[in-house]
Design an enzyme around this catalytic site. Structure first.
Site, PDB file in Angstrom:
ATOM      1  N   GLY A 265       0.514  -1.069  -0.063  1.00 10.37           N
ATOM      2  CA  GLY A 265      -0.409  -0.426   0.131  1.00 10.37           C
ATOM      3  C   GLY A 265       0.964   1.420  -0.175  1.00 10.37           C
ATOM      4  N   SER A 266       0.191   2.174  -0.036  1.00 12.87           N
ATOM      5  CA  SER A 266       1.372   3.493   0.366  1.00 12.87           C
ATOM      6  C   SER A 266       2.102   3.550   1.786  1.00 12.87           C
ATOM      7  CB  SER A 266       0.381   4.987   0.546  1.00 12.87           C
ATOM      8  OG  SER A 266      -0.777   4.990   2.267  1.00 12.87           O
ATOM      9  N   THR A 267       2.727   4.269   1.331  1.00 15.28           N
ATOM     10  CA  THR A 267       4.256   4.843   1.689  1.00 15.28           C
ATOM     11  C   THR A 267       3.824   5.319   3.361  1.00 15.28           C
ATOM     12  OG1 THR A 267       6.020   4.745   0.377  1.00 15.28           O
ATOM     13  CG2 THR A 267       6.940   5.318   2.346  1.00 15.28           C
ATOM     14  N   VAL A 269       1.078   5.550   4.446  1.00 12.37           N
ATOM     15  CA  VAL A 269       0.202   4.316   5.338  1.00 12.37           C
ATOM     16  C   VAL A 269       0.866   3.321   6.100  1.00 12.37           C
ATOM     17  CG1 VAL A 269      -1.576   2.455   5.650  1.00 12.37           C
ATOM     18  CG2 VAL A 269      -2.150   4.499   4.608  1.00 12.37           C
ATOM     19  N   GLU A 293       5.927  -3.924   0.791  1.00 11.41           N
ATOM     20  CA  GLU A 293       6.235  -3.189  -0.382  1.00 11.41           C
ATOM     21  C   GLU A 293       4.928  -1.824  -0.245  1.00 11.41           C
ATOM     22  OE1 GLU A 293       5.023  -1.632  -4.131  1.00 11.41           O
ATOM     23  OE2 GLU A 293       4.131  -3.857  -4.007  1.00 11.41           O
ATOM     24  N   CYS A 327       3.024  -0.735  -8.856  1.00 11.38           N
ATOM     25  CA  CYS A 327       3.436  -0.155  -8.102  1.00 11.38           C
ATOM     26  C   CYS A 327       5.118   0.566  -8.924  1.00 11.38           C
ATOM     27  CB  CYS A 327       4.366  -0.669  -7.079  1.00 11.38           C
ATOM     28  SG  CYS A 327       2.636  -0.885  -5.965  1.00 11.38           S
ATOM     29  N   GLU A 425       4.404  10.392  -6.161  1.00 13.00           N
ATOM     30  CA  GLU A 425       3.776   9.250  -6.838  1.00 13.00           C
ATOM     31  C   GLU A 425       2.071   9.546  -7.525  1.00 13.00           C
ATOM     32  OE1 GLU A 425       2.771   4.629  -5.775  1.00 13.00           O
ATOM     33  OE2 GLU A 425       2.919   5.629  -4.373  1.00 13.00           O
TER      34      GLU A 425
END
Length: 543
Positions: A265-267, A269, A293, A327, A425
């Site tokens: 998921g997102s960095t 989070v 990841e 991603c 992103e």
């Protein structure tokens, strides 16, 4: 008790079917699409092997047909998270005590079910729920998922076979225990295979799992759970819950039996999870394993010796397959001035031929982005670029959500190598290109390395081996998956283990034994066949 020494089937990458006109596979997936679109599925959570419903129902619509209801799911609350944890912990003793070959058989059977009788349905549910064309669904929901399941079994046996040396009279063993407690799998919308692998990989190693998929992937996640149950997965080993992320986190990260998280998921989070776990370290039985990841701002860098046509194809495929919602998708590119006109011409020709629409029409290369939130975010970048004096939209730039969340493949050319769409992103069909002077290749290497906080994937196009070696070294920390004369997407299990570092995650390489090692806690066992019966040693003797 069986004394069988297990030999597993040889793992091979699942072949990608071509879905040509008139092919059996095309007819079967069209039939599955028709059947699924003609009804509304009733999707419950799965806790301790049982379907769980609530008084709260949420509708599911395809991103490309936002007014066509295909399912509803039952939304849970904190009580369901607790039930899932309790079910997992109750199942733990029997599951981790099961012979590893029997655990392996469950996931190998699941792979054969996906590749066989469930192939069309798995593809169709991914196409509808996540708006993927048939090729993107096939390589993801079927082939990559089968590869994860089969190769993980191979990797497990390789890990178990790594044993220490033994001296005469001593037998040393290394036992790969599952973690104490339960594992939390928090999975994304964009890859059905990742959504399946994140709970299955820890479970294969003997762990029990609480699985929360992204809301926009629940449709295909429900089929994964159905297949695992048909394959013989015992009740409670993997528990599927549909709750808000904050609700799940509040219960899970405050539970003393929390053993680890498998996350994509997102960095931001993942950082917030890391902080929460760090604050709660004193309540846990062990140090939890944090495997994630996260984001990417993936690049394609071209040297003046690059082949312009091959480079253009990599740009189009790398940036716009599955609407750039990978991603690993190429979202920034650095093109030498000497190649720009030819590369631009090839890109424009290909983009003009690309069709966008419903994945039911197999001639569509591009489909819809996942939901309105994503649509609004991506379109805001396009609107900003239209008003910027540092950027121009050289292709695309149109978007419409009247019927579905459609955004035209968009190419931005910027005069600023640090323009926002070169750094941030976007996770959509937007590619930004910076054209550099041929003589400044060494400077561009530094720019590529330093522009983004991420380090997931990157590609270099170059036909001078000396330059390739030098550039690869310069960019050694810029990408966990580095491609030479190829697009930066499409990692294959068993061939290109996937993951990045820096802001892109913990780089634990899904699709390799490295990831599975995170889900075990080794124990060394020394057995002495002839223990000493005296405390003294020879050196203590005088004569």
């Amino acid at each position: 008790m069986s004394n069988l020494i297990v030999t597993i089937p040889i793992a091979k990458n699942e072949g990608v079917l071509n879905y040509r006109p008139g092919s059996i596979e095309k007819l079967e997936v069209k039939k599955a699409l028709d059947e699924l679109q003609s009804k509304v599925l009733d999707i419950g959570m799965t806790i301790n092997g049982k379907k769980v419903t609530t008084n709260v129902q949420k509708d599911i619509f395809p991103p490309h047909k936002r007014n066509h209801k295909i399912a509803h799911y039952f939304k849970g609350d904190a009580s369901h998270v607790k039930q899932a944890i309790d079910a997992a912990l109750e199942a733990k003793e029997n599951w981790e005590s099961m012979p590893w070959g029997e655990r392996a058989a469950i996931f190998l059977k699941a792979a054969d079910l996906i590749a066989g009788p469930y192939r069309a349905k798995m593809n169709a549910m991914t196409m509808l729920g996540q708006s993927k064309n048939i090729y993107q669904a096939e390589i993801d929901a079927v082939c990559e998922f089968c590869d994860f399941l089969r190769f993980n079994v191979r990797f497990m046996t390789e890990i178990y076979s790594q044993q220490p040396e033994s001296a005469p009279g001593i037998w040393n063993q290394l036992q790969y225990r599952p973690l104490e407690g339960f594992v939390f799998a928090l999975t994304p919308f964009n890859f059905t295979s990742i959504a399946g692998n994140l709970p299955c990989a820890p479970a294969l190693m003997g762990n029990v799992v609480v699985w929360k998929p992204a809301e926009t992937q629940i449709y295909s996640a429900s089929l994964i759970m159905e297949i695992l149950q048909e394959a013989g997965l015992p009740d409670g080993v993997i528990n599927l819950i549909f709750v808000e992320g904050a609700v799940a986190g509040d219960v899970i990260f405050n539970h003393p039996e929390f053993a680890g998280i498998h996350f994509t998921g997102s960095t931001q989070v993942f950082k917030s999870i890391w902080n929460k776990v760090a604050q709660n370290l004193n309540i846990y039985r062990s140090f939890p394993r944090l495997v994630g990841e996260t984001g990417g701002k993936d690049f394609i860098l071209a040297h003046p010796t690059a082949n312009p046509k091959q480079l253009a194809v990599a740009l189009i495929r790398g940036a716009f397959e599955y609407q750039g919602q990978k991603c690993s998708a190429a979202s920034r590119a650095y093109i030498p001035e000497s190649l720009w006109q030819e590369v631009s011409g090839h890109c424009s020709t290909m983009l003009a031929e690309i069709k966008m629409g419903d994945p039911y029409d197999f001639t569509n290369f591009i489909n819809a982005v996942i939901d309105e939130k994503a649509f609004d975010k991506i379109s805001s970048y396009i609107l900003t670029a239209k008003q910027s004096n540092e950027a121009e939209i050289i292709y695309g730039g149109q978007f419409d959500k009247s019927e579905g969340y459609f955004i035209q493949p968009t190419v931005i050319k910027t005069t600023n190598a640090e323009y926002n769409t070169m750094c941030e992103e976007i996770f959509g069909p937007v590619l930004t290109i910076f054209v550099y002077e041929d003589s400044k290749f060494d400077e561009i290497l530094k720019t590529v390395d330093n522009t983004s906080p991420y380090a997931l994937t990157g590609a270099l196009f170059c036909h001078d081996k000396n330059i390739t070696v030098r550039a690869s070294h310069s960019l050694r920390n810029a990408a966990g998956n580095f491609y030479i004369n190829d697009k930066p997407t499409g990692a294959v299990v068993g061939q290109q283990p996937f993951g990045g570092a820096r802001g892109s995650g913990t780089n634990d390489k899904a699709g390799s034994h490295l990831n599975l090692l995170r889900w075990v806690s080794p124990r060394t066992i020394k057995e002495n066949f002839n223990p000493p019966d005296s405390f003294d040693y020879p050196f203590m003797q005088e004569v």
